[in-house]
Design an enzyme around this catalytic site. Structure first.
Site, PDB file in Angstrom:
ATOM      1  N   HIS A  72      -2.611  -1.157  -4.421  1.00 32.16           N
ATOM      2  CA  HIS A  72      -3.880  -1.374  -4.603  1.00 32.16           C
ATOM      3  C   HIS A  72      -4.617   0.028  -4.482  1.00 32.16           C
ATOM      4  CE1 HIS A  72      -4.504  -1.774   0.100  1.00 32.16           C
ATOM      5  NE2 HIS A  72      -3.858  -0.697  -0.174  1.00 32.16           N
ATOM      6  N   SER A 117       0.859  -1.187  -0.031  1.00 33.12           N
ATOM      7  CA  SER A 117      -0.099   0.054   0.049  1.00 33.12           C
ATOM      8  C   SER A 117       0.971   1.294  -0.048  1.00 33.12           C
ATOM      9  CB  SER A 117      -1.011   0.048   1.152  1.00 33.12           C
ATOM     10  OG  SER A 117      -1.811   1.056   1.218  1.00 33.12           O
TER      11      SER A 117
END
Length: 198
Positions: free
Chosen positions: A123, A98
């Protein structure tokens, strides 16, 4: 309670004890470990600014082992990395997921590395909100704006087309170190310190 090892150094004035992270900071090494949140981001930003003030010409190394965290906290670190004058080498050990992967990619081109068994994950941002319908709509627009901003940051640092980045970030996308190199998040997979020039 987390145990932080101490390092004892002998100097002409006697012994001096440092916690391990303070000692490594003297060598211009910053650690990003654990979740990225506001307090941790403030410490990292302060370390970057301190090291720049100490020597604006000398490189900084950032070691990353993080599952990601709060987007705004991560972006404060990202913006400071781009703002300071020293080049910043990034190294993933363990995981950079992330926001951790965004910080890994944000290092100086040619100086972004990962150890062979590292895992990198990208993501789209996630969030939750409850309240009045109008407030929910405002927050939904904000998260879409953040998603767009993150996409462009990955495009800038990976050299990928926007459509590729958007498709790759549609769901949790886990990568090996080699796959992250192919994607453009890192420049090199290293096994030994001798393999790196930073």
């Amino acid at each position: 309670m987390t145990l932080v090892p101490m390092v004892v150094e002998q100097t002409s004035r006697g012994e001096r004890a440092y916690d391990i992270y303070s000692r490594l900071l003297k060598e211009r090494i910053i650690f990003i470990t654990g979740p990225i949140e506001d307090q941790m981001a403030s410490l990292v930003v302060a370390q970057l600014i301190f090291l720049e003030a100490e020597n604006p010409e000398k490189d900084i190394s950032m070691y990353i082992n993080s599952p990601g965290g709060v987007v705004t906290a991560g972006l404060s670190i990202y913006d400071t990395m781009q703002y300071v004058k020293p080049r910043i080498a990034t190294l993933c050990l363990g995981q950079a997921a992330s926001m951790g992967s965004l910080l890994l990619a944000a290092g100086e081109k040619g100086m972004r590395c990962a150890l062979p068994n590292s895992r990198i994950m990208i993501h789209q941002p996630s969030g939750g909100f409850q309240g009045q319908a109008t407030d929910i709509e405002i927050h939904a627009k904000e998260i879409l704006n953040i998603k767009s901003r993150l996409n462009y940051i990955y495009v800038k640092h990976t050299g990928r087309e926007l459509s590729e980045v958007v498709a790759s970030m549609e769901r949790d996308n886990f990568m090996s170190a080699d796959s992250a190199q192919d994607f453009g998040i890192i420049d090199k997979v290293i096994e030994k310190r001798l393999d790196i020039d930073v």
